[in-house]
Design a protein around this motif. Sequence first.
Motif, PDB file in Angstrom:
ATOM      1  N   ARG A 114       0.717  -1.268  -0.130  1.00 49.89           N
ATOM      2  CA  ARG A 114      -0.074  -0.070  -0.021  1.00 49.89           C
ATOM      3  C   ARG A 114       1.013   1.364  -0.046  1.00 49.89           C
ATOM      4  O   ARG A 114       0.604   2.222  -0.762  1.00 49.89           O
ATOM      5  N   GLN A 115       2.190   1.342   0.795  1.00 45.66           N
ATOM      6  CA  GLN A 115       2.800   2.264   0.776  1.00 45.66           C
ATOM      7  C   GLN A 115       3.539   2.532  -0.807  1.00 45.66           C
ATOM      8  O   GLN A 115       3.514   3.989  -1.213  1.00 45.66           O
ATOM      9  N   SER A 116       3.943   1.670  -1.358  1.00 49.18           N
ATOM     10  CA  SER A 116       4.378   1.776  -2.678  1.00 49.18           C
ATOM     11  C   SER A 116       3.389   2.268  -3.566  1.00 49.18           C
ATOM     12  O   SER A 116       3.820   3.100  -4.213  1.00 49.18           O
ATOM     13  N   ALA A 117       2.382   1.933  -3.371  1.00 51.37           N
ATOM     14  CA  ALA A 117       1.123   2.300  -4.350  1.00 51.37           C
ATOM     15  C   ALA A 117       1.091   3.891  -4.127  1.00 51.37           C
ATOM     16  O   ALA A 117       0.822   4.487  -4.958  1.00 51.37           O
ATOM     17  N   LEU A 153       3.193   5.856  -3.022  1.00 51.19           N
ATOM     18  CA  LEU A 153       4.398   6.789  -3.508  1.00 51.19           C
ATOM     19  C   LEU A 153       4.246   6.673  -5.044  1.00 51.19           C
ATOM     20  O   LEU A 153       4.544   7.888  -5.848  1.00 51.19           O
ATOM     21  N   VAL A 154       3.788   5.706  -5.776  1.00 53.66           N
ATOM     22  CA  VAL A 154       3.468   5.841  -7.126  1.00 53.66           C
ATOM     23  C   VAL A 154       2.569   6.614  -7.469  1.00 53.66           C
ATOM     24  O   VAL A 154       2.482   7.628  -8.370  1.00 53.66           O
ATOM     25  N   GLN A 155       1.332   6.897  -6.713  1.00 55.03           N
ATOM     26  CA  GLN A 155       0.408   7.918  -7.079  1.00 55.03           C
ATOM     27  C   GLN A 155       0.777   9.238  -6.757  1.00 55.03           C
ATOM     28  O   GLN A 155       0.402  10.238  -7.438  1.00 55.03           O
ATOM     29  N   ALA A 156       1.806   9.331  -5.726  1.00 54.65           N
ATOM     30  CA  ALA A 156       2.351  10.804  -5.487  1.00 54.65           C
ATOM     31  C   ALA A 156       3.361  10.964  -6.876  1.00 54.65           C
ATOM     32  O   ALA A 156       3.422  12.086  -7.157  1.00 54.65           O
ATOM     33  N   PHE A 157       3.962  10.087  -7.308  1.00 52.14           N
ATOM     34  CA  PHE A 157       4.667  10.662  -8.671  1.00 52.14           C
ATOM     35  C   PHE A 157       3.899  10.766  -9.792  1.00 52.14           C
ATOM     36  O   PHE A 157       4.165  11.757 -10.492  1.00 52.14           O
ATOM     37  N   GLU A 158       2.744  10.152 -10.089  1.00 54.77           N
ATOM     38  CA  GLU A 158       2.025  10.394 -11.032  1.00 54.77           C
ATOM     39  C   GLU A 158       1.347  11.896 -11.029  1.00 54.77           C
ATOM     40  O   GLU A 158       0.818  12.402 -11.988  1.00 54.77           O
ATOM     41  N   ALA A 159       1.032  12.416  -9.890  1.00 55.50           N
ATOM     42  CA  ALA A 159       0.330  13.553  -9.414  1.00 55.50           C
ATOM     43  C   ALA A 159       1.371  14.682  -9.744  1.00 55.50           C
ATOM     44  O   ALA A 159       0.849  16.063 -10.304  1.00 55.50           O
ATOM     45  N   PHE A 186       3.852   7.156   7.991  1.00 50.64           N
ATOM     46  CA  PHE A 186       3.239   7.129   9.219  1.00 50.64           C
ATOM     47  C   PHE A 186       2.034   6.160   9.033  1.00 50.64           C
ATOM     48  O   PHE A 186       1.649   5.313  10.023  1.00 50.64           O
ATOM     49  N   ALA A 187       1.425   6.232   7.982  1.00 52.14           N
ATOM     50  CA  ALA A 187       0.164   5.268   7.732  1.00 52.14           C
ATOM     51  C   ALA A 187       0.659   3.884   7.511  1.00 52.14           C
ATOM     52  O   ALA A 187      -0.009   2.978   8.136  1.00 52.14           O
ATOM     53  N   THR A 188       1.800   3.494   7.005  1.00 49.17           N
ATOM     54  CA  THR A 188       2.447   2.287   7.153  1.00 49.17           C
ATOM     55  C   THR A 188       2.648   1.661   8.587  1.00 49.17           C
ATOM     56  O   THR A 188       2.352   0.615   8.938  1.00 49.17           O
ATOM     57  N   LEU A 189       3.383   2.612   9.251  1.00 43.18           N
ATOM     58  CA  LEU A 189       3.641   2.322  10.606  1.00 43.18           C
ATOM     59  C   LEU A 189       2.106   2.188  11.589  1.00 43.18           C
ATOM     60  O   LEU A 189       2.326   1.161  12.352  1.00 43.18           O
ATOM     61  N   ASP A 190       1.257   2.824  11.242  1.00 41.34           N
ATOM     62  CA  ASP A 190       0.044   2.719  11.781  1.00 41.34           C
ATOM     63  C   ASP A 190      -0.572   1.432  11.506  1.00 41.34           C
ATOM     64  O   ASP A 190      -1.518   0.993  12.358  1.00 41.34           O
ATOM     65  N   GLY A 191      -0.525   1.009  10.236  1.00 43.80           N
ATOM     66  CA  GLY A 191      -0.988  -0.458   9.848  1.00 43.80           C
ATOM     67  C   GLY A 191      -0.153  -1.380  10.660  1.00 43.80           C
ATOM     68  O   GLY A 191      -0.878  -2.719  10.576  1.00 43.80           O
ATOM     69  N   LEU A 192       0.667  -1.410  11.223  1.00 50.80           N
ATOM     70  CA  LEU A 192       1.496  -2.377  12.014  1.00 50.80           C
ATOM     71  C   LEU A 192       0.865  -2.421  13.492  1.00 50.80           C
ATOM     72  O   LEU A 192       0.707  -3.571  13.982  1.00 50.80           O
ATOM     73  N   ASP A 193       0.733  -1.107  14.049  1.00 50.87           N
ATOM     74  CA  ASP A 193       0.320  -1.514  15.623  1.00 50.87           C
ATOM     75  C   ASP A 193      -0.976  -0.641  15.947  1.00 50.87           C
ATOM     76  O   ASP A 193      -1.077  -0.468  16.954  1.00 50.87           O
ATOM     77  N   GLY A 194      -1.612  -0.492  14.793  1.00 50.96           N
ATOM     78  CA  GLY A 194      -2.935   0.404  15.233  1.00 50.96           C
ATOM     79  C   GLY A 194      -2.731   1.798  15.591  1.00 50.96           C
ATOM     80  O   GLY A 194      -3.479   2.284  16.089  1.00 50.96           O
ATOM     81  N   MET A 214      11.237   0.854  -8.434  1.00 55.57           N
ATOM     82  CA  MET A 214      11.179  -0.333  -7.264  1.00 55.57           C
ATOM     83  C   MET A 214       9.850  -0.319  -6.538  1.00 55.57           C
ATOM     84  O   MET A 214       9.075  -1.380  -6.635  1.00 55.57           O
ATOM     85  N   ASP A 215       9.266   1.051  -6.196  1.00 53.46           N
ATOM     86  CA  ASP A 215       7.766   1.016  -5.806  1.00 53.46           C
ATOM     87  C   ASP A 215       6.757   0.490  -6.853  1.00 53.46           C
ATOM     88  O   ASP A 215       5.825  -0.077  -6.427  1.00 53.46           O
ATOM     89  N   ARG A 216       7.082   0.950  -8.131  1.00 48.55           N
ATOM     90  CA  ARG A 216       5.934   0.348  -8.931  1.00 48.55           C
ATOM     91  C   ARG A 216       5.958  -0.997  -9.249  1.00 48.55           C
ATOM     92  O   ARG A 216       4.977  -1.642  -9.336  1.00 48.55           O
ATOM     93  N   ILE A 217       7.132  -1.883  -9.245  1.00 50.09           N
ATOM     94  CA  ILE A 217       7.276  -3.245  -9.248  1.00 50.09           C
ATOM     95  C   ILE A 217       6.660  -3.881  -7.971  1.00 50.09           C
ATOM     96  O   ILE A 217       5.775  -4.771  -8.085  1.00 50.09           O
ATOM     97  N   ILE A 218       6.770  -3.499  -6.826  1.00 50.62           N
ATOM     98  CA  ILE A 218       6.389  -3.921  -5.501  1.00 50.62           C
ATOM     99  C   ILE A 218       4.656  -3.532  -5.459  1.00 50.62           C
ATOM    100  O   ILE A 218       3.904  -4.472  -5.240  1.00 50.62           O
ATOM    101  N   ALA A 219       4.354  -2.558  -5.854  1.00 51.00           N
ATOM    102  CA  ALA A 219       2.860  -1.899  -5.852  1.00 51.00           C
ATOM    103  C   ALA A 219       2.093  -3.026  -6.791  1.00 51.00           C
ATOM    104  O   ALA A 219       0.838  -3.032  -6.608  1.00 51.00           O
ATOM    105  N   GLY A 220       2.713  -3.505  -7.845  1.00 47.65           N
ATOM    106  CA  GLY A 220       2.033  -4.420  -8.755  1.00 47.65           C
ATOM    107  C   GLY A 220       2.095  -6.098  -8.522  1.00 47.65           C
ATOM    108  O   GLY A 220       1.608  -6.678  -9.123  1.00 47.65           O
ATOM    109  N   ILE A 221       2.489  -6.374  -7.206  1.00 41.31           N
ATOM    110  CA  ILE A 221       2.441  -7.770  -6.794  1.00 41.31           C
ATOM    111  C   ILE A 221       0.920  -7.824  -6.259  1.00 41.31           C
ATOM    112  O   ILE A 221       0.365  -7.069  -5.351  1.00 41.31           O
TER     113      ILE A 221
END
Length: 280
Positions: free
Chosen positions: A20-23, A25-31, A128-136, A187-194
Amino acid sequence: MGLTTDEIAAHPALPACIRRQSAALVQAFEANPRLASVFATQQRWLMAHLALALYFRSHDKGFKITEFLDLIDRHEVASRNTADTFVKEMLKYNFARIVRGANDRRARPIEPTEASLKEIQDWLVVHFATLDGLDGGRRAQTCHETPGLTTVIQPLIADALLSSPKVREPEKTFSLFTWLNNGGIVMDRIIAGIDEADAGSERIPTTITSVKEMAAWLHLSRSHLVRKLRDAEALGSIGWQGKRGQSVMWVSQGFRLEYTMAQAVKLAIIDQAYGLVTGV
């Protein structure tokens, strides 16, 4: 205080959170591809963090280019000429500007523009959203609700990034892309596409099916991208289910784990800074 690299890396929710983080970051790049290009290589990424840290520590007075160049030298991030060119590019594209009304006109203090400040704020919120996803936790929400939090946290993150051997000397395939323009986004695009359903495979299919289209999307030379992908292929990190560059790209489990560990190192640095500032 804060999650450690090992705790993050071992968390069962990390792979999905990283995707989700990779996706994001990809979205931010596209913007805004040009603004995202500030972080196009690891070298530029570190220069940007160093410049922002200088600015935030100046209490909105701006930083002098001589200060910036001296720190670039001290941390061995780039040559002075490369760093000077970087600053001039930031000024040219209005990602930075000369501070108005500065007392010392000869020093020409520099400050980031609103677009750049928003970019680093958004970058922090994504992580931060990634970290929140780990521990609520509620780091992302706190960042949104607390004016000035980025100003205090970012310099601590910059210090840690610049002093971390694991950040400065990435491993294997990851290091191939850190010196490529927009290599991080590759790399973000590759991982986001998994697809998580295939995440346990040794060769994990992605949604990438064309090098030509990928190069155009990244605003990269196709030949340069092909060379880097072939280097990664030689390491066994990526490959193609059919004809090279014109079929489904797969990524190895080893490269996925390498990418994930690199993200865990970065996330631990960010969480440590968050904890030092907020006490959480």
